[in-house]
Design a protein around this motif. Sequence first.
Motif, PDB file in Angstrom:
ATOM      1  N   GLU A  78       0.907  -1.206  -0.303  1.00  0.00           N
ATOM      2  CA  GLU A  78      -0.101   0.042   0.042  1.00  0.00           C
ATOM      3  C   GLU A  78       0.807   1.339   0.076  1.00  0.00           C
ATOM      4  OE1 GLU A  78      -2.926   1.801   3.572  1.00  0.00           O
ATOM      5  OE2 GLU A  78      -3.879   0.219   2.082  1.00  0.00           O
ATOM      6  N   ALA A  79       2.077   1.062   0.584  1.00  0.00           N
ATOM      7  CA  ALA A  79       2.944   2.276   0.692  1.00  0.00           C
ATOM      8  C   ALA A  79       3.722   2.453  -0.403  1.00  0.00           C
ATOM      9  CB  ALA A  79       3.874   2.245   1.907  1.00  0.00           C
ATOM     10  N   ARG A  80       3.740   1.359  -1.376  1.00  0.00           N
ATOM     11  CA  ARG A  80       4.501   1.383  -2.641  1.00  0.00           C
ATOM     12  C   ARG A  80       5.880   1.465  -2.369  1.00  0.00           C
ATOM     13  NH1 ARG A  80       1.285   5.115  -7.005  1.00  0.00           N
ATOM     14  NH2 ARG A  80      -0.815   3.835  -6.628  1.00  0.00           N
ATOM     15  N   LEU A  81       6.205   0.835  -1.141  1.00  0.00           N
ATOM     16  CA  LEU A  81       7.841   0.650  -0.651  1.00  0.00           C
ATOM     17  C   LEU A  81       8.164  -0.707  -0.848  1.00  0.00           C
ATOM     18  CD1 LEU A  81       7.961   2.994   2.339  1.00  0.00           C
ATOM     19  CD2 LEU A  81       8.617   3.555   0.126  1.00  0.00           C
ATOM     20  N   ASN A  82       9.440  -1.035  -1.043  1.00  0.00           N
ATOM     21  CA  ASN A  82      10.239  -2.363  -0.737  1.00  0.00           C
ATOM     22  C   ASN A  82      10.495  -2.482   0.396  1.00  0.00           C
ATOM     23  OD1 ASN A  82       9.814  -2.839  -4.047  1.00  0.00           O
ATOM     24  ND2 ASN A  82      11.507  -1.433  -4.075  1.00  0.00           N
ATOM     25  N   PRO A  83      10.955  -3.999   0.760  1.00  0.00           N
ATOM     26  CA  PRO A  83      11.407  -4.126   2.050  1.00  0.00           C
ATOM     27  C   PRO A  83      12.832  -3.101   2.320  1.00  0.00           C
ATOM     28  CG  PRO A  83      10.883  -5.988   1.245  1.00  0.00           C
ATOM     29  CD  PRO A  83      10.639  -5.038   0.094  1.00  0.00           C
ATOM     30  N   GLU A  84      13.554  -2.966   1.327  1.00  0.00           N
ATOM     31  CA  GLU A  84      14.704  -2.185   1.462  1.00  0.00           C
ATOM     32  C   GLU A  84      14.708  -0.802   1.783  1.00  0.00           C
ATOM     33  OE1 GLU A  84      15.172  -6.029  -0.534  1.00  0.00           O
ATOM     34  OE2 GLU A  84      14.081  -4.346  -1.194  1.00  0.00           O
ATOM     35  N   ASP A  85      13.528  -0.350   1.696  1.00  0.00           N
ATOM     36  CA  ASP A  85      13.039   1.128   1.900  1.00  0.00           C
ATOM     37  C   ASP A  85      12.915   1.079   3.213  1.00  0.00           C
ATOM     38  OD1 ASP A  85      13.390   1.960  -0.640  1.00  0.00           O
ATOM     39  OD2 ASP A  85      11.178   1.235  -0.993  1.00  0.00           O
ATOM     40  N   ILE A  86      12.926   0.174   4.280  1.00  0.00           N
ATOM     41  CA  ILE A  86      12.543   0.543   5.763  1.00  0.00           C
ATOM     42  C   ILE A  86      13.813   0.505   6.408  1.00  0.00           C
ATOM     43  CG2 ILE A  86      11.828  -0.838   7.767  1.00  0.00           C
ATOM     44  CD1 ILE A  86       9.398  -0.042   5.879  1.00  0.00           C
ATOM     45  N   ASP A  87      13.931   1.798   6.982  1.00  0.00           N
ATOM     46  CA  ASP A  87      15.095   2.098   7.859  1.00  0.00           C
ATOM     47  C   ASP A  87      14.910   1.751   9.228  1.00  0.00           C
ATOM     48  OD1 ASP A  87      16.143   3.609   5.781  1.00  0.00           O
ATOM     49  OD2 ASP A  87      14.565   5.140   5.947  1.00  0.00           O
ATOM     50  N   TYR A  88      13.897   1.392   9.845  1.00  0.00           N
ATOM     51  CA  TYR A  88      13.871   1.052  11.409  1.00  0.00           C
ATOM     52  C   TYR A  88      12.643   0.280  11.690  1.00  0.00           C
ATOM     53  CZ  TYR A  88      12.531   1.829  16.225  1.00  0.00           C
ATOM     54  OH  TYR A  88      12.005   1.928  17.461  1.00  0.00           O
TER      55      TYR A  88
ATOM     56  N   THR B 155      18.557  -4.255   9.379  1.00  0.00           N
ATOM     57  CA  THR B 155      17.679  -3.011   9.759  1.00  0.00           C
ATOM     58  C   THR B 155      17.589  -3.033  11.280  1.00  0.00           C
ATOM     59  OG1 THR B 155      16.160  -3.486   7.712  1.00  0.00           O
ATOM     60  CG2 THR B 155      15.154  -2.254   9.539  1.00  0.00           C
ATOM     61  N   PRO B 156      17.840  -1.802  11.767  1.00  0.00           N
ATOM     62  CA  PRO B 156      17.511  -1.590  13.324  1.00  0.00           C
ATOM     63  C   PRO B 156      16.163  -1.869  13.935  1.00  0.00           C
ATOM     64  CG  PRO B 156      17.910   0.305  12.409  1.00  0.00           C
ATOM     65  CD  PRO B 156      18.084  -0.676  11.160  1.00  0.00           C
TER      66      PRO B 156
ATOM     67  N   LEU C 135      20.461  -0.856  24.488  1.00  0.00           N
ATOM     68  CA  LEU C 135      20.629  -0.125  25.535  1.00  0.00           C
ATOM     69  C   LEU C 135      20.788   1.386  25.105  1.00  0.00           C
ATOM     70  CD1 LEU C 135      23.591  -2.091  27.237  1.00  0.00           C
ATOM     71  CD2 LEU C 135      21.084  -1.983  27.672  1.00  0.00           C
ATOM     72  N   THR C 136      21.226   1.720  24.000  1.00  0.00           N
ATOM     73  CA  THR C 136      21.599   2.992  23.716  1.00  0.00           C
ATOM     74  C   THR C 136      21.075   3.716  22.330  1.00  0.00           C
ATOM     75  OG1 THR C 136      23.788   2.811  24.567  1.00  0.00           O
ATOM     76  CG2 THR C 136      23.518   4.813  23.189  1.00  0.00           C
ATOM     77  N   ALA C 137      20.486   4.922  22.383  1.00  0.00           N
ATOM     78  CA  ALA C 137      19.884   5.366  20.812  1.00  0.00           C
ATOM     79  C   ALA C 137      20.949   5.454  19.849  1.00  0.00           C
ATOM     80  CB  ALA C 137      18.988   6.638  21.193  1.00  0.00           C
ATOM     81  N   ARG C 138      20.643   5.495  18.609  1.00  0.00           N
ATOM     82  CA  ARG C 138      21.327   5.591  17.402  1.00  0.00           C
ATOM     83  C   ARG C 138      20.833   6.742  16.656  1.00  0.00           C
ATOM     84  NH1 ARG C 138      21.693  -0.304  14.822  1.00  0.00           N
ATOM     85  NH2 ARG C 138      22.432  -0.604  16.922  1.00  0.00           N
ATOM     86  N   ASP C 139      21.876   7.296  16.121  1.00  0.00           N
ATOM     87  CA  ASP C 139      21.650   8.313  15.220  1.00  0.00           C
ATOM     88  C   ASP C 139      21.707   7.678  13.849  1.00  0.00           C
ATOM     89  OD1 ASP C 139      21.705  10.439  16.719  1.00  0.00           O
ATOM     90  OD2 ASP C 139      23.666  10.860  16.819  1.00  0.00           O
ATOM     91  N   GLN C 140      20.512   7.826  12.982  1.00  0.00           N
ATOM     92  CA  GLN C 140      20.374   7.120  11.827  1.00  0.00           C
ATOM     93  C   GLN C 140      19.358   8.062  10.889  1.00  0.00           C
ATOM     94  OE1 GLN C 140      20.564   2.707  11.577  1.00  0.00           O
ATOM     95  NE2 GLN C 140      18.519   2.986  10.158  1.00  0.00           N
ATOM     96  N   LEU C 141      19.732   8.044   9.663  1.00  0.00           N
ATOM     97  CA  LEU C 141      18.745   8.706   8.653  1.00  0.00           C
ATOM     98  C   LEU C 141      17.551   7.653   8.648  1.00  0.00           C
ATOM     99  CD1 LEU C 141      18.261  10.934   6.737  1.00  0.00           C
ATOM    100  CD2 LEU C 141      19.288   9.427   4.894  1.00  0.00           C
ATOM    101  N   THR C 142      16.369   8.246   8.942  1.00  0.00           N
ATOM    102  CA  THR C 142      15.145   7.293   8.953  1.00  0.00           C
ATOM    103  C   THR C 142      14.082   8.233   8.385  1.00  0.00           C
ATOM    104  OG1 THR C 142      16.148   6.667  11.269  1.00  0.00           O
ATOM    105  CG2 THR C 142      13.726   6.173  10.650  1.00  0.00           C
ATOM    106  N   ASP C 143      13.761   7.533   7.165  1.00  0.00           N
ATOM    107  CA  ASP C 143      12.839   7.995   6.236  1.00  0.00           C
ATOM    108  C   ASP C 143      11.559   7.106   6.406  1.00  0.00           C
ATOM    109  OD1 ASP C 143      14.670   9.859   5.179  1.00  0.00           O
ATOM    110  OD2 ASP C 143      14.815   9.076   3.179  1.00  0.00           O
ATOM    111  N   ALA C 144      11.743   5.733   6.314  1.00  0.00           N
ATOM    112  CA  ALA C 144      10.539   5.095   6.611  1.00  0.00           C
ATOM    113  C   ALA C 144      10.705   3.907   7.689  1.00  0.00           C
ATOM    114  CB  ALA C 144      10.322   4.403   5.303  1.00  0.00           C
TER     115      ALA C 144
END
Length: 426
Positions: free
Chosen positions: A299-309, A339-340, A392-401
Amino acid sequence: MTAPSARRVVITGIGVTAPGGQGAKAFWNLLTDGRTATRRISLFDPAPFRSQVAAEVDFDPVLSGLSPQEVRRMDRAAQFAVVTAREAVADSGLAFETVDPRRTGVTIGSAVGATMGLDQEYRTVSDGGRLELVDHTYAVPHLYQYMVPSSFATEVAWAVGAEGPATVVSTGCTSGLDAVGHAADLVREGTADVMVAGATDAPISPITVACFDAIKATTPRNDDPEHASRPFDASRNGFVLGEGSAVFVLEELGHARARGARIYAEVAGFATRSNAFHMTGLRPDGKEMAEAIRVALDEARLNPEDIDYVNAHGSGTKQNDRHETAAFKRSLGEHAYRTPVSSIKSMIGHSLGAIGSIEIAASVLAIANDVVPPTANLHTPDPECDLDYVPLTARDQLTDAVLSVGSGFGGFQSAIVLADPERRSR
């Protein structure tokens, strides 16, 4: 009006009432700090129970802006919903008096309704359980509203002036996901232009604790409440009960852009399935959750590889954590290993029907801030849970989806995909 087939739905306002601090800012600070809000139950004496820990909200209804009449009328869960909805509306910057109220709706999810109010009133009318034939004259005047969870949607609709569709969704622990998914569908199909949607539950009561004790679903780790919730850890032994609420303002994308709104994220895809298998059990292969994820991605027209988190259900029970891990591998393929994945229940417990919306709030804020919240208390991973659970620790990461999932008693399996609409368009 934009053609319904082209309507895209975005989140422009967020409100959160959660353990560890009221408001979306305090909630996000707790998550990114990796702090836990689990403690020994203080709302009643938990000594007779097997599990005596929970994640409670430090909530003062009067300080939160409710009038004495509202406090008297509403159960704690309804109070959460109204306070949280008001925060979401204020955050959206939308002047609701300028919007057609007939095209403004409300959808609220809840698994157990007015549990605390009903528990308290039963103790009152039965004189602490001593009367077999209860005396109804001792009940509060608004007891009927405790009996019907639809009153939650009514209270929020009154608070925001919505005269469009008003619904309560009660699908167990996926209620918070399903309520937002349903609201997005109403905007997408053109039934509404604005929806106030989310979920609320305040289940920390003797009856709820006793029920989960009976099936040994909650943790007996009473000597260390702060570290009792341990999703994906080899030493986990049950979930920690929680409470709270998260509510959002959803709008059609063009409507939001026309008024210059801040857009947090797009509700890009949603799906729900049932395993038709067992009231509390889960198949280890995660097939139904994987199917919900697949349909939401389509429905989102996204591939599994598009998921960042992936914001996991991550309850901290062995069968759920393994079931989810299998579902991620089945639906995302090899990308699952890159994927985190994390569970915020490690910090704020499991608030039943509310948690899905609270996890959506965490997912949306992860997109807005490009930060992935951690899984607290994860020191020794279960070998069968072999993905990247951000310990344990938050992670800085570009997160689009972001993919957020939920699993509920009765066999409910839901998945929602949230994305940055600008970066997604590019």
